[in-house]
Design an enzyme around this catalytic site. Structure first.
Site, PDB file in Angstrom:
ATOM      1  N   ASP A   3      -0.012  14.733  -1.429  1.00 12.49           N
ATOM      2  CA  ASP A   3       1.445  14.797  -1.255  1.00 12.49           C
ATOM      3  C   ASP A   3       2.111  15.377  -2.502  1.00 12.49           C
ATOM      4  OD1 ASP A   3       1.870  14.089   1.332  1.00 12.49           O
ATOM      5  OD2 ASP A   3       2.398  11.998   0.937  1.00 12.49           O
ATOM      6  N   ASP A  22       0.654  -0.583   5.152  1.00  9.83           N
ATOM      7  CA  ASP A  22      -0.662  -1.143   5.458  1.00  9.83           C
ATOM      8  C   ASP A  22      -0.546  -2.508   6.144  1.00  9.83           C
ATOM      9  OD1 ASP A  22       0.478  -2.028   3.098  1.00  9.83           O
ATOM     10  OD2 ASP A  22      -1.355  -1.949   1.911  1.00  9.83           O
TER      11      ASP A  22
HETATM   12  O1  LIG Z   1       4.502   9.671  -0.556  1.00 11.30           O
HETATM   13  C1  LIG Z   1       3.455   9.127  -0.866  1.00 11.30           C
HETATM   14  C2  LIG Z   1       3.381   7.961  -1.681  1.00 11.30           C
HETATM   15  C3  LIG Z   1       2.143   7.410  -1.995  1.00 11.30           C
HETATM   16  N1  LIG Z   1       1.002   8.003  -1.542  1.00 11.30           N
HETATM   17  C4  LIG Z   1      -0.327   7.424  -1.898  1.00 11.30           C
HETATM   18  O2  LIG Z   1      -0.390   6.088  -1.466  1.00 11.30           O
HETATM   19  C5  LIG Z   1      -1.281   5.345  -2.284  1.00 11.30           C
HETATM   20  C6  LIG Z   1      -0.647   4.023  -2.675  1.00 11.30           C
HETATM   21  O3  LIG Z   1       0.557   4.219  -3.361  1.00 11.30           O
HETATM   22  P1  LIG Z   1       0.884   3.501  -4.766  1.00 11.30           P
HETATM   23  O4  LIG Z   1       2.174   4.018  -5.247  1.00 11.30           O
HETATM   24  O5  LIG Z   1      -0.308   3.608  -5.643  1.00 11.30           O
HETATM   25  O6  LIG Z   1       1.113   1.998  -4.291  1.00 11.30           O
HETATM   26  P2  LIG Z   1       0.354   0.624  -4.716  1.00 11.30           P
HETATM   27  O7  LIG Z   1       1.368  -0.455  -4.722  1.00 11.30           O
HETATM   28  O8  LIG Z   1      -0.488   0.809  -5.923  1.00 11.30           O
HETATM   29  O9  LIG Z   1      -0.603   0.492  -3.449  1.00 11.30           O
HETATM   30  C7  LIG Z   1      -0.812  -0.678  -2.681  1.00 11.30           C
HETATM   31  O10 LIG Z   1       0.248  -0.889  -1.758  1.00 11.30           O
HETATM   32  C8  LIG Z   1       0.520   0.205  -0.869  1.00 11.30           C
HETATM   33  C9  LIG Z   1       1.677  -0.199   0.039  1.00 11.30           C
HETATM   34  O11 LIG Z   1       1.421  -1.398   0.695  1.00 11.30           O
HETATM   35  C10 LIG Z   1      -0.740   0.566  -0.076  1.00 11.30           C
HETATM   36  O12 LIG Z   1      -0.506   1.742   0.678  1.00 11.30           O
HETATM   37  C11 LIG Z   1      -1.895   0.827  -1.021  1.00 11.30           C
HETATM   38  O13 LIG Z   1      -3.080   1.147  -0.319  1.00 11.30           O
HETATM   39  C12 LIG Z   1      -2.109  -0.403  -1.904  1.00 11.30           C
HETATM   40  O14 LIG Z   1      -3.200  -0.188  -2.810  1.00 11.30           O
HETATM   41  C13 LIG Z   1      -1.609   6.222  -3.485  1.00 11.30           C
HETATM   42  O15 LIG Z   1      -2.937   6.702  -3.334  1.00 11.30           O
HETATM   43  C14 LIG Z   1      -0.597   7.345  -3.391  1.00 11.30           C
HETATM   44  O16 LIG Z   1      -1.112   8.559  -3.852  1.00 11.30           O
HETATM   45  C15 LIG Z   1       1.061   9.124  -0.744  1.00 11.30           C
HETATM   46  O17 LIG Z   1       0.026   9.669  -0.334  1.00 11.30           O
HETATM   47  N2  LIG Z   1       2.289   9.665  -0.427  1.00 11.30           N
END
Ligand SMILES: O=c1ccn([C@@H]2O[C@H](COP(=O)(O)OP(=O)(O)O[C@H]3O[C@H](CO)[C@@H](O)[C@H](O)[C@H]3O)[C@@H](O)[C@H]2O)c(=O)[nH]1
Ligand SMILES: [Mn+2]
Length: 405
Positions: free
Chosen positions: A68, A382
């Site tokens: 993204d 999720d």
């Molecule tokens: O527009 C976007 C925003 C995020 N991501 C991806 O989504 C993942 C999770 O995003 P992050 O900002 O790292 O959120 P976290 O809070 O660290 O992630 C936890 O919480 C998220 C929301 O519940 C879940 O999607 C993740 O799997 C979980 O590890 C990452 O790989 C990002 O690269 C995208 O692909 N597109």
């Protein structure tokens, strides 16, 4: 809501009683990244390599990276990763490595004390190839773009020309889709088929909402349905490598279970974090969501999905467990049948169809995000998607044995 904690145990050694090695189902892996500066491309490559090197028939693995961030540097890193994979995958198999994320392998085994049976020379050669890849990728990161001098042939130049189009920004650009490794054609240094590796940066437009990670995953569901359509789908955040090469086999112990299997939407591995201080005074281990709750929720067959580390039954993205006819591409106006018959995933027809389903306006007027795929409207797509699936009658289990992080 009554707690009834369950700790399941699986016996992967019994898997051959249910399915022959040759009949193991294909596996699609989705890795999401969104920003090359916050999520360094070398980390993405390491995560991809840790699953490309699964102890699983490599011609049945397809890894899709969704970017993204629309970053040429991430694509450049993955191209370097695909070249390194030719050596790394054969090395992992030959020595039956237990940790197949190269960064962690070289760090934990840097003095070459832990691994027996690998000659000093072989170890050093592999380490040098890894360091060469890392240096190239970090050089490109310092430059902030992929210079012509970093590309080895005309084909690579053409790929990066896509970024030279006027007005290409991360918020506004056409779909970029590149097949970086193709199982039917590419082999590693030992002559074994390589897995498929696909880079996707879905189309973005400032005028159409992209729905964050859920939107990215739904584009991946459709693109992969055209290219490989594996019945099992693993989702990983780009910074969560897989530390157990057996993970797919462990998950299949549940998903292929003759009695329970067809009712399971997903099995969830825990997320684990490294570098936490020994007493973990701030509970960075997140014991409640990853260790305590899942055991209770497993008792009612409704474990949460925590985004990284779930193995999904693809059918769960399309409707309830009793629905038989699955309309994968509602709203797709013709042309797709030919694409699905395409001989190779890199063929023009297949790529065109895959690109169409990654259009930013493809979902308009469809049920994507409502009843299809990952659901929109929540900060935690999720948890929300899993909850909706459970409401439809699907079950979900925690995977206890082995570990993903
Ligand atoms: O527009 C976007 C925003 C995020 N991501 C991806 O989504 C993942 C999770 O995003 P992050 O900002 O790292 O959120 P976290 O809070 O660290 O992630 C936890 O919480 C998220 C929301 O519940 C879940 O999607 C993740 O799997 C979980 O590890 C990452 O790989 C990002 O690269 C995208 O692909 N597109
Ligand atoms: Mn994260």
């Amino acid at each position: 809501f009554r707690w009834c904690p369950i700790r399941r145990k699986v016996y992967p050694e019994n898997l051959p009683k249910v399915v022959d090695e040759a009949d193991l189902p294909p596996l699609d892996v989705f890795i999401c990244t969104a920003d090359p500066y916050q999520e360094p491309p070398m980390e993405v490559v390491n995560t991809a390599l840790s699953v490309l090197a699964f102890d699983y028939p490599s011609n049945k693995i397809s890894v899709y990276v969704s970017d993204d961030g629309g970053s040429q540097m991430t694509l450049f890193a993955l191209i370097q990763g695909s070249k390194f994979a030719k050596f790394w995958l054969s090395f992992c198999r030959k020595h039956d490595l237990s940790n197949r994320c190269p960064k962690v392998f070289f760090r934990d085994d840097s003095d070459h004390q832990l691994t027996s049976g690998i000659s000093q020379e072989e170890f050093q050669n592999m380490k040098v190839s890894y360091e060469e890849m890392r240096t190239k990728v970090e050089h490109v990161m310092e430059q902030g773009c992929v210079g012509d001098d970093m590309l080895v042939n005309e084909e690579e130049r053409q790929v990066f020309n896509q970024w030279k189009v006027n007005g290409f920004t991360r918020q506004d650009h056409p779909t970029v889709i590149q097949v970086l490794m193709e199982s039917l054609k590419d082999v590693d240094v030992s002559g074994t088929s390589l897995p498929n590796l696909i880079y996707l940066s879905r189309q973005k437009s400032k005028h159409i909402h992209h729905n964050y990670k859920a939107g990215a995953l739904n584009a991946l569901i459709r693109v992969s349905a055209i290219m490989t359509s594996a019945p099992t789908v693993l989702c990983l955040d780009c910074d969560m490598y897989c530390n157990n090469p057996q993970a797919a086999r462990l998950a299949l112990c549940h998903l292929l279970d003759p009695i329970e299997g067809s009712k399971i939407a997903f099995v969830q591995f825990p997320q684990r974090y490294r570098g936490i201080n020994p007493s973990d005074i701030y509970n960075n281990e997140f014991t409640r969501p990853y260790i305590i709750n899942p055991e209770g929720l497993d008792g009612i067959g409704a474990v949460n999905c925590v985004g990284s580390g779930p193995f999904f039954n693809r059918k769960a993205f399309y409707g309830g467990p009793t629905e038989s006819e699955v309309n994968i591409f509602p709203g797709f106006n013709g042309g797709l049948e030919n694409a699905l018959d395409g001989k190779t995933m890199g063929s023009k027809l297949t790529l065109e169809a895959a690109s169409r389903v990654a259009d930013c306006n493809y979902e308009q007027g469809t049920k994507w995000g409502l009843t299809l795929g990952f659901r929109y409207g929540s900060m935690v797509e999720d948890f929300f998607t899993a909850f909706r699936m459970q409401c439809e009658g699907w079950r979900s289990f925690k995977c206890n044995d082995g570990h993903l992080d």
